[in-house]
Design a protein around this motif. Structure first.
Motif, PDB file in Angstrom:
ATOM      1  N   GLY A  73       0.764  -1.234   0.000  1.00  0.00           N
ATOM      2  CA  GLY A  73       0.000   0.000   0.000  1.00  0.00           C
ATOM      3  C   GLY A  73       0.794   1.283   0.000  1.00  0.00           C
ATOM      4  N   ARG A  74       2.117   1.192  -0.177  1.00  0.00           N
ATOM      5  CA  ARG A  74       2.915   2.423  -0.245  1.00  0.00           C
ATOM      6  C   ARG A  74       2.685   3.087  -1.602  1.00  0.00           C
ATOM      7  NH1 ARG A  74       7.650   2.550   3.242  1.00  0.00           N
ATOM      8  NH2 ARG A  74       8.351   4.345   2.009  1.00  0.00           N
ATOM      9  N   THR A  75       2.447   4.376  -1.602  1.00  0.00           N
ATOM     10  CA  THR A  75       2.180   5.089  -2.854  1.00  0.00           C
ATOM     11  C   THR A  75       3.436   5.729  -3.436  1.00  0.00           C
ATOM     12  OG1 THR A  75       1.525   7.043  -1.583  1.00  0.00           O
ATOM     13  CG2 THR A  75      -0.230   5.532  -2.279  1.00  0.00           C
ATOM     14  N   GLU A  76       4.402   6.057  -2.590  1.00  0.00           N
ATOM     15  CA  GLU A  76       5.657   6.634  -3.073  1.00  0.00           C
ATOM     16  C   GLU A  76       6.596   5.501  -3.482  1.00  0.00           C
ATOM     17  OE1 GLU A  76       6.552  10.695  -0.777  1.00  0.00           O
ATOM     18  OE2 GLU A  76       6.462   8.951   0.539  1.00  0.00           O
ATOM     19  N   LEU A  77       7.129   5.594  -4.676  1.00  0.00           N
ATOM     20  CA  LEU A  77       7.959   4.518  -5.196  1.00  0.00           C
ATOM     21  C   LEU A  77       9.358   5.012  -5.565  1.00  0.00           C
ATOM     22  CD1 LEU A  77       5.330   2.813  -7.522  1.00  0.00           C
ATOM     23  CD2 LEU A  77       5.938   2.193  -5.178  1.00  0.00           C
ATOM     24  N   LEU A  78      10.275   4.077  -5.739  1.00  0.00           N
ATOM     25  CA  LEU A  78      11.655   4.391  -6.081  1.00  0.00           C
ATOM     26  C   LEU A  78      11.791   4.721  -7.566  1.00  0.00           C
ATOM     27  CD1 LEU A  78      13.233   1.443  -4.098  1.00  0.00           C
ATOM     28  CD2 LEU A  78      13.465   3.859  -3.508  1.00  0.00           C
ATOM     29  N   ALA A  79      12.674   5.645  -7.856  1.00  0.00           N
ATOM     30  CA  ALA A  79      12.958   6.000  -9.250  1.00  0.00           C
ATOM     31  C   ALA A  79      14.089   5.119  -9.752  1.00  0.00           C
ATOM     32  CB  ALA A  79      13.349   7.475  -9.344  1.00  0.00           C
ATOM     33  N   LYS A  80      13.899   4.568 -10.952  1.00  0.00           N
ATOM     34  CA  LYS A  80      14.938   3.724 -11.546  1.00  0.00           C
ATOM     35  C   LYS A  80      15.966   4.576 -12.278  1.00  0.00           C
ATOM     36  CE  LYS A  80      12.296   1.085 -14.020  1.00  0.00           C
ATOM     37  NZ  LYS A  80      11.927  -0.002 -14.968  1.00  0.00           N
ATOM     38  N   ALA A  81      17.218   4.146 -12.229  1.00  0.00           N
ATOM     39  CA  ALA A  81      18.279   4.838 -12.962  1.00  0.00           C
ATOM     40  C   ALA A  81      18.069   4.649 -14.455  1.00  0.00           C
ATOM     41  CB  ALA A  81      19.645   4.288 -12.550  1.00  0.00           C
ATOM     42  N   HIS A  82      18.528   5.602 -15.249  1.00  0.00           N
ATOM     43  CA  HIS A  82      18.444   5.465 -16.694  1.00  0.00           C
ATOM     44  C   HIS A  82      19.316   4.300 -17.149  1.00  0.00           C
ATOM     45  CE1 HIS A  82      16.096   9.047 -17.290  1.00  0.00           C
ATOM     46  NE2 HIS A  82      16.949   9.771 -16.584  1.00  0.00           N
ATOM     47  N   LYS A  83      18.799   3.529 -18.075  1.00  0.00           N
ATOM     48  CA  LYS A  83      19.520   2.366 -18.564  1.00  0.00           C
ATOM     49  C   LYS A  83      20.745   2.794 -19.358  1.00  0.00           C
ATOM     50  CE  LYS A  83      18.686  -2.063 -20.841  1.00  0.00           C
ATOM     51  NZ  LYS A  83      17.678  -2.901 -21.542  1.00  0.00           N
ATOM     52  N   GLU A  84      21.877   2.207 -18.989  1.00  0.00           N
ATOM     53  CA  GLU A  84      23.115   2.519 -19.694  1.00  0.00           C
ATOM     54  C   GLU A  84      23.241   1.668 -20.949  1.00  0.00           C
ATOM     55  OE1 GLU A  84      26.174   1.732 -16.858  1.00  0.00           O
ATOM     56  OE2 GLU A  84      26.021   3.721 -15.929  1.00  0.00           O
ATOM     57  N   ASP A  85      23.922   2.201 -21.942  1.00  0.00           N
ATOM     58  CA  ASP A  85      24.217   1.412 -23.134  1.00  0.00           C
ATOM     59  C   ASP A  85      25.178   0.291 -22.766  1.00  0.00           C
ATOM     60  OD1 ASP A  85      22.669   3.058 -24.712  1.00  0.00           O
ATOM     61  OD2 ASP A  85      24.343   4.388 -25.211  1.00  0.00           O
ATOM     62  N   SER A  86      24.900  -0.915 -23.248  1.00  0.00           N
ATOM     63  CA  SER A  86      25.760  -2.052 -22.940  1.00  0.00           C
ATOM     64  C   SER A  86      27.143  -1.874 -23.566  1.00  0.00           C
ATOM     65  CB  SER A  86      25.131  -3.353 -23.464  1.00  0.00           C
ATOM     66  OG  SER A  86      23.896  -3.583 -22.833  1.00  0.00           O
ATOM     67  N   GLU A  87      28.146  -2.200 -22.794  1.00  0.00           N
ATOM     68  CA  GLU A  87      29.512  -2.107 -23.301  1.00  0.00           C
ATOM     69  C   GLU A  87      30.196  -3.448 -23.072  1.00  0.00           C
ATOM     70  OE1 GLU A  87      33.682   0.351 -22.519  1.00  0.00           O
ATOM     71  OE2 GLU A  87      31.806   1.099 -21.684  1.00  0.00           O
ATOM     72  N   PHE A  88      30.467  -4.153 -24.159  1.00  0.00           N
ATOM     73  CA  PHE A  88      31.080  -5.458 -24.046  1.00  0.00           C
ATOM     74  C   PHE A  88      32.592  -5.320 -23.889  1.00  0.00           C
ATOM     75  CE2 PHE A  88      27.238  -6.557 -26.619  1.00  0.00           C
ATOM     76  CZ  PHE A  88      26.631  -7.336 -25.645  1.00  0.00           C
ATOM     77  N   ARG A  89      33.136  -6.095 -22.980  1.00  0.00           N
ATOM     78  CA  ARG A  89      34.581  -6.135 -22.796  1.00  0.00           C
ATOM     79  C   ARG A  89      35.076  -7.495 -23.288  1.00  0.00           C
ATOM     80  NH1 ARG A  89      36.593  -4.557 -17.098  1.00  0.00           N
ATOM     81  NH2 ARG A  89      35.343  -6.340 -16.446  1.00  0.00           N
ATOM     82  N   TYR A  90      36.266  -7.523 -23.821  1.00  0.00           N
ATOM     83  CA  TYR A  90      36.762  -8.774 -24.387  1.00  0.00           C
ATOM     84  C   TYR A  90      38.287  -8.747 -24.455  1.00  0.00           C
ATOM     85  CZ  TYR A  90      37.263  -5.878 -28.553  1.00  0.00           C
ATOM     86  OH  TYR A  90      37.605  -4.885 -29.423  1.00  0.00           O
ATOM     87  N   LEU A  91      38.845  -9.930 -24.703  1.00  0.00           N
ATOM     88  CA  LEU A  91      40.284 -10.087 -24.909  1.00  0.00           C
ATOM     89  C   LEU A  91      40.530 -10.555 -26.333  1.00  0.00           C
ATOM     90  CD1 LEU A  91      41.410 -11.995 -21.663  1.00  0.00           C
ATOM     91  CD2 LEU A  91      41.773  -9.573 -22.164  1.00  0.00           C
ATOM     92  N   SER A  92      41.607 -10.096 -26.910  1.00  0.00           N
ATOM     93  CA  SER A  92      42.021 -10.645 -28.203  1.00  0.00           C
ATOM     94  C   SER A  92      42.518 -12.059 -27.953  1.00  0.00           C
ATOM     95  CB  SER A  92      43.141  -9.795 -28.807  1.00  0.00           C
ATOM     96  OG  SER A  92      44.315  -9.890 -28.005  1.00  0.00           O
TER      97      SER A  92
END
Length: 218
Positions: A73-92
């Motif tokens: 029954g809580r009416t005040e809710l949490l704000a979600k952070a803006h979604k970041e663009d995915s950044e893939f990390r990798y090794l050669s």
């Protein structure tokens, strides 16, 4: 959490592993609050706590906590952070081989090779049961959880995965493992294993200090 879970999820006709995964998200969201009680803490204080989480975890925690807050029954809710663009990390491949020198014993090297040359997720690796030599592929249908049980893949979809020639011998060695050996290997802290090896191989290059999951993007 138990009251909310029993009301919203307990009677759903979902797969057992799907329910277990969903409950884990809620448990981690509540755990992120530390000693702060969810229902009696102000929304401002809750927001400050979740905003300290990394972007993806903040969004997940906010989603889960908001559902529970609405339920009570809580009416005040949490704000979600803006979604970041995915950044893939990798090794050669060259860097991967350098990193692999710091991974031991041989079974751990084998698992890293399978991930690198097939793109399989960690749990999927230990659920592999057959390799098709005619087209060098694996049918991915299951994943193995840390407790050794099997369940659906992350996306709940079956798919066919190509294995690069350099990875074939490692997949064949994987198939020789008994279920008990697979279960023991699955329990290891693979993120730490790979990150430690990367730090030793590239001490002056923090951008190359990757986790196990990053191997499948390489």
């Amino acid at each position: 959490l138990n009251k909310y879970w029993d009301s919203k999820y307990a009677r759903r006709k979902s797969q057992k592993d799907s329910k277990r995964s969903a409950r884990g998200y809620y448990q981690r969201a509540i755990a992120s609050l530390g000693s702060k009680p969810l229902l009696s803490t102000s929304i401002e204080d809750l927001q400050k706590i979740v905003d300290e989480l990394p972007n993806k975890k903040q969004r997940s925690a906010s989603n889960c906590l908001n559902r529970i807050l609405k339920f009570y029954g809580r009416t005040e809710l949490l704000a979600k952070a803006h979604k970041e663009d995915s950044e893939f990390r990798y090794l050669s491949e060259k860097d991967f081989k350098l990193m692999l020198r710091h991974v031991w014993p041989h079974k751990q090297k084998m698992v890293c090779n399978v991930a690198f040359y097939s793109g399989l997720r960690l749990g999927e690796i230990f659920a592999v049961r057959e390799f098709y030599n005619d087209d060098s592929t694996i049918h991915v249908e299951k994943q193995m959880y840390e407790d050794g049980s099997l369940g659906s893949t992350k996306n709940k979809k079956k798919r066919r995965v190509f294995v690069a020639p350099e990875g074939v011998e490692h997949v064949e060695k994987l198939l020789e493992l008994e279920t008990s050996d697979r279960q023991k290997l699955r329990k290891l802290s693979w993120a730490k294993i790979v990150k430690r090896a990367c730090k030793e191989a590239f001490p002056k290059s923090p951008e190359k200090h990757l986790n196990f999951h990053d191997l499948r993007h390489s």
